[in-house]
Scaffold this motif. Structure first.
Motif, PDB file in Angstrom:
ATOM      1  N   THR A 330       0.856  -1.188   0.000  1.00 50.94           N
ATOM      2  CA  THR A 330       0.000   0.000   0.000  1.00 50.94           C
ATOM      3  C   THR A 330       0.887   1.232   0.000  1.00 50.94           C
ATOM      4  OG1 THR A 330      -0.080   0.137   2.410  1.00 50.94           O
ATOM      5  CG2 THR A 330      -1.789  -1.198   1.320  1.00 50.94           C
ATOM      6  N   ALA A 331       0.302   2.372  -0.335  1.00 49.51           N
ATOM      7  CA  ALA A 331       1.063   3.622  -0.321  1.00 49.51           C
ATOM      8  C   ALA A 331       1.618   3.901   1.074  1.00 49.51           C
ATOM      9  CB  ALA A 331       0.175   4.773  -0.800  1.00 49.51           C
ATOM     10  N   HIS A 332       0.833   3.577   2.091  1.00 49.12           N
ATOM     11  CA  HIS A 332       1.292   3.792   3.466  1.00 49.12           C
ATOM     12  C   HIS A 332       2.374   2.788   3.854  1.00 49.12           C
ATOM     13  CE1 HIS A 332       1.040   4.712   7.770  1.00 49.12           C
ATOM     14  NE2 HIS A 332       0.325   5.768   7.426  1.00 49.12           N
ATOM     15  N   GLY A 333       2.432   1.665   3.120  1.00 51.12           N
ATOM     16  CA  GLY A 333       3.373   0.612   3.458  1.00 51.12           C
ATOM     17  C   GLY A 333       4.833   0.994   3.275  1.00 51.12           C
ATOM     18  N   PHE A 334       5.126   2.051   2.478  1.00 55.44           N
ATOM     19  CA  PHE A 334       6.511   2.486   2.308  1.00 55.44           C
ATOM     20  C   PHE A 334       7.138   2.876   3.651  1.00 55.44           C
ATOM     21  CE2 PHE A 334       4.976   3.128  -2.058  1.00 55.44           C
ATOM     22  CZ  PHE A 334       6.003   2.545  -2.783  1.00 55.44           C
ATOM     23  N   ARG A 335       6.316   3.359   4.566  1.00 57.13           N
ATOM     24  CA  ARG A 335       6.822   3.738   5.890  1.00 57.13           C
ATOM     25  C   ARG A 335       7.257   2.497   6.671  1.00 57.13           C
ATOM     26  NH1 ARG A 335       5.566   8.489   8.148  1.00 57.13           N
ATOM     27  NH2 ARG A 335       4.644   7.655  10.088  1.00 57.13           N
ATOM     28  N   ALA A 336       6.448   1.425   6.567  1.00 54.52           N
ATOM     29  CA  ALA A 336       6.795   0.187   7.266  1.00 54.52           C
ATOM     30  C   ALA A 336       8.053  -0.433   6.671  1.00 54.52           C
ATOM     31  CB  ALA A 336       5.634  -0.791   7.189  1.00 54.52           C
ATOM     32  N   THR A 337       8.197  -0.313   5.349  1.00 55.32           N
ATOM     33  CA  THR A 337       9.408  -0.822   4.701  1.00 55.32           C
ATOM     34  C   THR A 337      10.635  -0.103   5.247  1.00 55.32           C
ATOM     35  OG1 THR A 337       8.158  -1.279   2.673  1.00 55.32           O
ATOM     36  CG2 THR A 337      10.561  -1.170   2.493  1.00 55.32           C
ATOM     37  N   PHE A 338      10.560   1.226   5.278  1.00 55.44           N
ATOM     38  CA  PHE A 338      11.674   2.024   5.805  1.00 55.44           C
ATOM     39  C   PHE A 338      11.981   1.656   7.248  1.00 55.44           C
ATOM     40  CE2 PHE A 338      12.533   5.789   8.483  1.00 55.44           C
ATOM     41  CZ  PHE A 338      13.842   6.048   8.081  1.00 55.44           C
ATOM     42  N   SER A 339      10.941   1.618   8.086  1.00 53.85           N
ATOM     43  CA  SER A 339      11.142   1.326   9.507  1.00 53.85           C
ATOM     44  C   SER A 339      11.787  -0.037   9.708  1.00 53.85           C
ATOM     45  CB  SER A 339       9.795   1.391  10.238  1.00 53.85           C
ATOM     46  OG  SER A 339       9.958   1.068  11.601  1.00 53.85           O
ATOM     47  N   THR A 340      11.268  -1.046   9.000  1.00 53.30           N
ATOM     48  CA  THR A 340      11.785  -2.408   9.166  1.00 53.30           C
ATOM     49  C   THR A 340      13.239  -2.519   8.725  1.00 53.30           C
ATOM     50  OG1 THR A 340       9.580  -3.331   8.828  1.00 53.30           O
ATOM     51  CG2 THR A 340      11.438  -4.822   8.525  1.00 53.30           C
ATOM     52  N   LEU A 341      13.538  -2.053   7.513  1.00 48.44           N
ATOM     53  CA  LEU A 341      14.891  -2.230   6.969  1.00 48.44           C
ATOM     54  C   LEU A 341      15.906  -1.324   7.650  1.00 48.44           C
ATOM     55  CD1 LEU A 341      14.055  -2.694   3.173  1.00 48.44           C
ATOM     56  CD2 LEU A 341      14.431  -4.435   4.936  1.00 48.44           C
ATOM     57  N   ALA A 342      15.495  -0.117   8.042  1.00 50.52           N
ATOM     58  CA  ALA A 342      16.430   0.774   8.752  1.00 50.52           C
ATOM     59  C   ALA A 342      16.760   0.217  10.127  1.00 50.52           C
ATOM     60  CB  ALA A 342      15.829   2.177   8.865  1.00 50.52           C
ATOM     61  N   ASN A 343      15.764  -0.324  10.814  1.00 47.64           N
ATOM     62  CA  ASN A 343      16.024  -0.919  12.131  1.00 47.64           C
ATOM     63  C   ASN A 343      16.864  -2.189  12.008  1.00 47.64           C
ATOM     64  OD1 ASN A 343      14.742   0.494  14.532  1.00 47.64           O
ATOM     65  ND2 ASN A 343      13.004   0.493  13.116  1.00 47.64           N
ATOM     66  N   GLU A 344      16.565  -3.000  10.981  1.00 48.18           N
ATOM     67  CA  GLU A 344      17.314  -4.252  10.807  1.00 48.18           C
ATOM     68  C   GLU A 344      18.780  -4.003  10.450  1.00 48.18           C
ATOM     69  OE1 GLU A 344      15.270  -6.606   7.939  1.00 48.18           O
ATOM     70  OE2 GLU A 344      13.738  -7.310   9.372  1.00 48.18           O
ATOM     71  N   SER A 345      19.065  -2.824   9.897  1.00 47.92           N
ATOM     72  CA  SER A 345      20.455  -2.526   9.532  1.00 47.92           C
ATOM     73  C   SER A 345      21.348  -2.419  10.762  1.00 47.92           C
ATOM     74  CB  SER A 345      20.528  -1.222   8.725  1.00 47.92           C
ATOM     75  OG  SER A 345      20.349  -0.095   9.580  1.00 47.92           O
ATOM     76  N   GLY A 346      20.782  -2.038  11.893  1.00 43.53           N
ATOM     77  CA  GLY A 346      21.551  -1.866  13.127  1.00 43.53           C
ATOM     78  C   GLY A 346      22.460  -0.654  13.109  1.00 43.53           C
ATOM     79  N   LEU A 347      22.305   0.215  12.108  1.00 44.81           N
ATOM     80  CA  LEU A 347      23.198   1.364  11.965  1.00 44.81           C
ATOM     81  C   LEU A 347      22.672   2.627  12.653  1.00 44.81           C
ATOM     82  CD1 LEU A 347      24.003   0.950   8.147  1.00 44.81           C
ATOM     83  CD2 LEU A 347      25.467   0.309  10.083  1.00 44.81           C
ATOM     84  N   TRP A 348      21.395   2.610  13.023  1.00 43.59           N
ATOM     85  CA  TRP A 348      20.759   3.871  13.427  1.00 43.59           C
ATOM     86  C   TRP A 348      20.049   3.741  14.760  1.00 43.59           C
ATOM     87  CZ3 TRP A 348      22.780   7.170  10.259  1.00 43.59           C
ATOM     88  CH2 TRP A 348      23.138   6.742   8.986  1.00 43.59           C
ATOM     89  N   ASN A 349      20.039   4.855  15.488  1.00 48.22           N
ATOM     90  CA  ASN A 349      19.314   4.932  16.755  1.00 48.22           C
ATOM     91  C   ASN A 349      17.814   4.762  16.457  1.00 48.22           C
ATOM     92  OD1 ASN A 349      17.902   5.867  19.068  1.00 48.22           O
ATOM     93  ND2 ASN A 349      19.665   7.117  19.671  1.00 48.22           N
ATOM     94  N   PRO A 350      17.157   3.795  17.101  1.00 53.61           N
ATOM     95  CA  PRO A 350      15.717   3.616  16.850  1.00 53.61           C
ATOM     96  C   PRO A 350      14.912   4.883  17.062  1.00 53.61           C
ATOM     97  CG  PRO A 350      16.582   1.767  18.086  1.00 53.61           C
ATOM     98  CD  PRO A 350      17.674   2.792  18.038  1.00 53.61           C
ATOM     99  N   ASP A 351      15.336   5.734  17.999  1.00 50.57           N
ATOM    100  CA  ASP A 351      14.611   6.992  18.227  1.00 50.57           C
ATOM    101  C   ASP A 351      14.739   7.927  17.027  1.00 50.57           C
ATOM    102  OD1 ASP A 351      13.647   6.291  20.690  1.00 50.57           O
ATOM    103  OD2 ASP A 351      15.234   7.273  21.821  1.00 50.57           O
TER     104      ASP A 351
END
Length: 398
Positions: A330-351
């Motif tokens: 869905t159009a809104h799903g791009f946010r979930a994609t970003f959140s999931t992959l950015a968090n899984e990278s382990g490179l960034w502060n979750p906050d």
């Protein structure tokens, strides 16, 4: 001598108003226009006062005498009939002003002054319209829990459980507004919290596998529809903002020199302004877009009118044309994609990731202190994410 109907009908107007008496204080006033108005003269506490009963023949002679007799009975009981009439009129006005429909309109007006988003106002109008159809003409104090439940059950019977839940909340908001205004004392929706079928929580569909997401990005680049729609989908992927915030974006919100998009509070879900760093890939798309729509207000105007933004169905419709159904993306799903992959990278502060998504911390004190934090990390995060998308699109994510 008492009047008769024949005498009253035969009274002729003069240059000035004049009176003709019946008895026991009742008289009719004949105006120069020819109208005949009933009045009663009486005394209370040593003062002479006058009471109006209406016009003849709408108020007949017999009715006028009955009204006079009622007023004299009040006088005998120590009441001022004129003040009683004023109070009855005031109470009638209060009842008229306290009907649910009027209070719902007042609540909507308040919400509009608070700067609620257009989409929120439209949904509120739609939801409260159902309540107004059901019991809008009743004084709000007479609206009971069973009445509200009957309205909600009609919505629920269609399988619209989430709508029924939201309708209950909006009706409750009108009651809380009425309580604050001193019109009513209780909110009947409070007793209905557990009466409705709980809607099943359904997450918005999103692709979170990097290889599959790369395939989606390649499909977007081959999109055969409007160029502006293709750019909007790419920007959704890069910026990870809500679809409504992007499609309603105006050129005035963008500073391409400073590489920042400032979304005003009135357009944000949580009513707080939100700043979005613009990586080079987003700036390139925006410069291309500016050559197409830069002379207007909106980045993504409607095809029917430059004065309105793109329809809320356009982006999801484009995904369907690309072959992705609502259970895949869905159009809104791009946010979930970003959140999931950015968090899984382990490179960034979750906050920092949460701040990029404009999610508001539930802890008010923490939110106050964190408001200015993570900006520099978010700029680096935005650059990394845009580069990562280039990699997954090329089929070689790190």
């Amino acid at each position: 001598m008492p009047l008769t109907d024949t005498q009253i009908r035969n009274l002729k107007p003069k240059d000035k108003p004049y009176k003709v008496s019946d008895f026991q204080g009742l008289y009719v006033t004949i105006a120069p226009s020819g109208s005949r108005l009933w009045h009663m003269k009486y005394r209370i506490d040593g003062r002479e006062k006058r009471l109006s009963f209406g016009a003849y023949p709408a108020i007949s002679l017999a009715q006028a005498r009955k009204l006079r007799d009622d007023a004299r009975a009040r006088l005998a009981a120590g009441e001022d009939p004129g003040e009683v009439k004023k109070e009855e009129k005031r109470q009638k006005l209060l009842v008229q002003e306290s009907i649910f429909a009027k209070l719902a309109e007042a609540y909507k007006s308040k919400a509009e002054k608070e700067g609620r988003a257009d989409a929120t106002k439209i949904k509120t109008e739609w939801l409260l319209g159902m309540a107004i159809d059901a019991f809008g003409n009743k004084p709000i104090a007479e609206v009971t829990s069973p009445m509200v439940l009957a309205c909600l059950r009609m919505v629920e019977a269609k399988g619209n459980h989430e709508t029924a839940k939201r309708l209950r909340a909006k009706i409750g908001a009108v009651f809380r507004y009425a309580i604050a205004s001193g019109v009513v004392e209780h909110d009947p929706t409070f007793a209905l919290r557990d009466a409705l079928i709980r809607p099943k929580v359904k997450s918005r569909s999103a692709i979170t596998d990097p290889k599959e997401f790369g395939g989606l990005l390649r499909s977007i680049d081959r999109f055969q529809g409007q160029v502006t729609t293709r750019i909007a989908l790419r920007l959704l992927a890069i910026l990870a903002q809500r679809p409504g915030e992007l499609r309603q974006a105006t050129w005035a919100e963008f500073d391409l020199e400073k590489a920042i998009w400032l979304i005003p509070a009135e357009r944000m879900k949580m009513r707080m302004p939100h700043s979005v760093p613009l990586p080079a890939q987003a700036l390139g798309l925006l410069k291309d877009l500016k050559r197409i729509t830069g002379n207007g207000v909106f980045l993504f105007p409607s095809l029917r009118s430059m004065l309105r933004p793109m329809s809320e169905n356009t982006l999801n419709g484009a995904l369907r044309r690309l072959g992705y159904d609502g259970d895949e993306m869905t159009a809104h799903g791009f946010r979930a994609t970003f959140s999931t992959l950015a968090n899984e990278s382990g490179l960034w502060n979750p906050d920092a990731i949460e701040r990029a998504l404009a999610h508001v911390d539930g802890n008010k004190i923490r939110r106050i202190y964190a408001r200015g934090e993570f900006w520099e990390e978010r700029v680096r995060l935005a650059d990394w994410w845009a580069g990562y998308l280039d990699e997954v699109e090329a089929g070689s994510p790190n």
